[in-house]
Design a protein around this motif. Structure first.
Motif, PDB file in Angstrom:
ATOM      1  N   SER A 127      51.621  61.214  35.041  1.00 54.74           N
ATOM      2  CA  SER A 127      51.761  60.992  36.483  1.00 54.74           C
ATOM      3  C   SER A 127      52.478  62.157  37.164  1.00 54.74           C
ATOM      4  N   MET A 128      53.576  62.605  36.586  1.00 57.17           N
ATOM      5  CA  MET A 128      54.371  63.679  37.179  1.00 57.17           C
ATOM      6  C   MET A 128      53.618  65.013  37.192  1.00 57.17           C
ATOM      7  N   ASN A 129      52.666  65.169  36.283  1.00 57.53           N
ATOM      8  CA  ASN A 129      51.943  66.433  36.182  1.00 57.53           C
ATOM      9  C   ASN A 129      50.527  66.378  36.748  1.00 57.53           C
ATOM     10  N   GLY A 130      50.228  65.302  37.449  1.00 57.63           N
ATOM     11  CA  GLY A 130      48.987  65.229  38.200  1.00 57.63           C
ATOM     12  C   GLY A 130      47.718  65.042  37.397  1.00 57.63           C
ATOM     13  N   TYR A 131      47.818  64.414  36.219  1.00 61.29           N
ATOM     14  CA  TYR A 131      46.623  64.151  35.414  1.00 61.29           C
ATOM     15  C   TYR A 131      45.875  62.930  35.945  1.00 61.29           C
ATOM     16  N   ASN A 132      44.588  62.917  35.748  1.00 59.76           N
ATOM     17  CA  ASN A 132      43.722  61.817  36.170  1.00 59.76           C
ATOM     18  C   ASN A 132      43.666  60.776  35.051  1.00 59.76           C
ATOM     19  N   PHE A 133      44.517  59.745  35.122  1.00 65.21           N
ATOM     20  CA  PHE A 133      44.603  58.789  34.013  1.00 65.21           C
ATOM     21  C   PHE A 133      44.672  57.349  34.509  1.00 65.21           C
ATOM     22  N   LYS A 134      44.327  56.444  33.594  1.00 66.74           N
ATOM     23  CA  LYS A 134      44.454  55.011  33.821  1.00 66.74           C
ATOM     24  C   LYS A 134      44.994  54.366  32.552  1.00 66.74           C
ATOM     25  N   SER A 135      45.708  53.261  32.711  1.00 69.11           N
ATOM     26  CA  SER A 135      46.173  52.486  31.567  1.00 69.11           C
ATOM     27  C   SER A 135      45.219  51.319  31.352  1.00 69.11           C
ATOM     28  N   ILE A 136      44.681  51.205  30.149  1.00 69.78           N
ATOM     29  CA  ILE A 136      43.725  50.149  29.847  1.00 69.78           C
ATOM     30  C   ILE A 136      43.975  49.604  28.443  1.00 69.78           C
ATOM     31  N   LYS A 137      43.273  48.540  28.094  1.00 74.69           N
ATOM     32  CA  LYS A 137      43.256  48.049  26.724  1.00 74.69           C
ATOM     33  C   LYS A 137      42.187  48.822  25.973  1.00 74.69           C
ATOM     34  N   ILE A 138      42.590  49.545  24.937  1.00 75.66           N
ATOM     35  CA  ILE A 138      41.648  50.377  24.186  1.00 75.66           C
ATOM     36  C   ILE A 138      40.914  49.534  23.136  1.00 75.66           C
ATOM     37  N   GLU A 139      39.606  49.664  23.110  1.00 75.68           N
ATOM     38  CA  GLU A 139      38.780  48.985  22.114  1.00 75.68           C
ATOM     39  C   GLU A 139      37.727  49.963  21.610  1.00 75.68           C
ATOM     40  N   GLY A 140      36.953  49.537  20.636  1.00 78.08           N
ATOM     41  CA  GLY A 140      35.833  50.357  20.180  1.00 78.08           C
ATOM     42  C   GLY A 140      36.208  51.410  19.170  1.00 78.08           C
ATOM     43  N   LYS A 141      35.522  52.558  19.252  1.00 72.08           N
ATOM     44  CA  LYS A 141      35.586  53.596  18.224  1.00 72.08           C
ATOM     45  C   LYS A 141      37.003  54.120  17.994  1.00 72.08           C
ATOM     46  N   LEU A 142      37.733  54.438  19.052  1.00 71.18           N
ATOM     47  CA  LEU A 142      39.076  54.989  18.860  1.00 71.18           C
ATOM     48  C   LEU A 142      39.986  53.977  18.186  1.00 71.18           C
ATOM     49  N   GLN A 143      39.934  52.733  18.614  1.00 67.98           N
ATOM     50  CA  GLN A 143      40.775  51.708  17.998  1.00 67.98           C
ATOM     51  C   GLN A 143      40.518  51.633  16.499  1.00 67.98           C
ATOM     52  N   THR A 144      39.257  51.656  16.109  1.00 67.20           N
ATOM     53  CA  THR A 144      38.897  51.603  14.686  1.00 67.20           C
ATOM     54  C   THR A 144      39.393  52.839  13.948  1.00 67.20           C
ATOM     55  N   GLU A 145      39.165  54.016  14.533  1.00 69.71           N
ATOM     56  CA  GLU A 145      39.537  55.273  13.877  1.00 69.71           C
ATOM     57  C   GLU A 145      41.048  55.396  13.694  1.00 69.71           C
ATOM     58  N   VAL A 146      41.808  55.047  14.717  1.00 72.26           N
ATOM     59  CA  VAL A 146      43.257  55.229  14.620  1.00 72.26           C
ATOM     60  C   VAL A 146      43.862  54.183  13.684  1.00 72.26           C
ATOM     61  N   GLU A 147      43.298  52.976  13.624  1.00 71.25           N
ATOM     62  CA  GLU A 147      43.775  51.978  12.674  1.00 71.25           C
ATOM     63  C   GLU A 147      43.476  52.411  11.237  1.00 71.25           C
ATOM     64  N   ASN A 148      42.311  53.014  11.025  1.00 69.65           N
ATOM     65  CA  ASN A 148      41.985  53.541   9.690  1.00 69.65           C
ATOM     66  C   ASN A 148      42.939  54.664   9.309  1.00 69.65           C
ATOM     67  N   ALA A 149      43.265  55.518  10.275  1.00 71.40           N
ATOM     68  CA  ALA A 149      44.198  56.618  10.007  1.00 71.40           C
ATOM     69  C   ALA A 149      45.566  56.076   9.616  1.00 71.40           C
ATOM     70  N   PHE A 150      46.010  55.019  10.297  1.00 71.65           N
ATOM     71  CA  PHE A 150      47.304  54.437   9.959  1.00 71.65           C
ATOM     72  C   PHE A 150      47.272  53.763   8.591  1.00 71.65           C
ATOM     73  N   SER A 151      46.175  53.073   8.288  1.00 70.74           N
ATOM     74  CA  SER A 151      46.038  52.451   6.970  1.00 70.74           C
ATOM     75  C   SER A 151      46.134  53.494   5.867  1.00 70.74           C
ATOM     76  N   ASN A 152      45.468  54.633   6.057  1.00 66.71           N
ATOM     77  CA  ASN A 152      45.538  55.720   5.075  1.00 66.71           C
ATOM     78  C   ASN A 152      46.971  56.254   4.958  1.00 66.71           C
ATOM     79  N   HIS A 153      47.663  56.290   6.076  1.00 63.61           N
ATOM     80  CA  HIS A 153      49.050  56.767   6.087  1.00 63.61           C
ATOM     81  C   HIS A 153      49.941  55.892   5.225  1.00 63.61           C
ATOM     82  N   ILE A 154      49.844  54.560   5.389  1.00 60.83           N
ATOM     83  CA  ILE A 154      50.753  53.711   4.628  1.00 60.83           C
ATOM     84  C   ILE A 154      50.326  53.574   3.169  1.00 60.83           C
ATOM     85  N   VAL A 155      49.036  53.742   2.897  1.00 56.47           N
ATOM     86  CA  VAL A 155      48.603  53.795   1.497  1.00 56.47           C
ATOM     87  C   VAL A 155      49.221  55.020   0.825  1.00 56.47           C
ATOM     88  N   SER A 156      49.300  56.128   1.575  1.00 54.68           N
ATOM     89  CA  SER A 156      49.912  57.343   1.024  1.00 54.68           C
ATOM     90  C   SER A 156      51.401  57.154   0.740  1.00 54.68           C
TER      91      SER A 156
END
Length: 214
Positions: free
Chosen positions: A87-116
């Motif tokens: 907001s302070m730097n003038g970016y074009n953004f919105k806050s939403i509930k994230i679903e779909g591909k990113l949600q799946t990818e980032v959850e998989n990344a975290f799962s791999n992290h804790i397995v490590s």
């Protein structure tokens, strides 16, 4: 269009993955807020939120994100200071509930992290991706001295339950049970001698280990 989401903020163990997805380029990237940013002092000062801003800045710089590009950010508390920065730097953004591909990818990344970190893959399913506090606490108590450093010790729930009394006893694993040793991760044979840890949080918890597990 760029999506930003996190995974791991509800997990007792591990840091938090911050994921980015560029829809048009079908590109996924993530970085990690280390678990030490969730220890007592850092958690109180919300240092993890400041570190999330640094991750976003690094991604924007590395991939040339401009201020006209549409950015969709998860509503979670992890991104409170990210939203301030955008907001302070003038970016074009919105806050939403994230679903779909990113949600799946980032959850998989975290799962791999804790397995490590040593958590068995099967235990992730048992703990429900893996955010169940009390089930993860059983895994931590199975090897407390080595696993406390993997925990978000700034949490109120950790302060409440992280130092409960543990009763240690020995016995034989019943023939109708099927358990893995939560210290070494290997199967415990039926009718074999076991070390038994019992402790009480919001209910009584029982942990079975090989009797002589190193």
């Amino acid at each position: 269009m760029i999506y930003i989401d996190d995974a791991g903020s509800g997990s007792l163990i591990g840091g938090v993955c911050i994921g980015f997805y560029h829809k048009e380029k079908d590109f996924f990237y993530y970085d990690l807020i280390p678990v030490e940013f969730f220890n007592d002092i850092n958690f109180k000062e919300k240092e993890y939120q400041k570190f999330a801003v640094n991750i976003v800045k690094k991604f924007f710089h590395s991939y040339g994100v401009n201020k006209k590009e549409e950015i969709l950010v998860c509503r979670g508390y992890i991104f409170d200071k990210v939203r301030e920065y955008l907001s302070m730097n003038g970016y074009n953004f919105k806050s939403i509930k994230i679903e779909g591909k990113l949600q799946t990818e980032v959850e998989n990344a975290f799962s791999n992290h804790i397995v490590s970190l040593g958590l068995p893959k099967d235990y992730i399913i048992y703990t429900k991706y893996p955010f169940h506090f009390h089930k993860l606490l059983k895994w931590v108590f199975a090897d407390y001295e080595n696993r406390i450093k993997l925990c978000k010790t700034g949490w109120k729930s950790w302060k409440k339950y992280g130092a409960v009394d543990i009763n240690i006893s020995y016995g034989i694993l019943p023939a109708d049970n099927n358990f893995i040793c939560l210290k070494c991760g290997k199967k415990i044979l039926k009718n074999s001698p076991v070390k038994i840890l019992r402790f009480f949080t919001n209910r009584e918890n029982t942990v079975f280990l090989h009797k002589n597990c190193p």
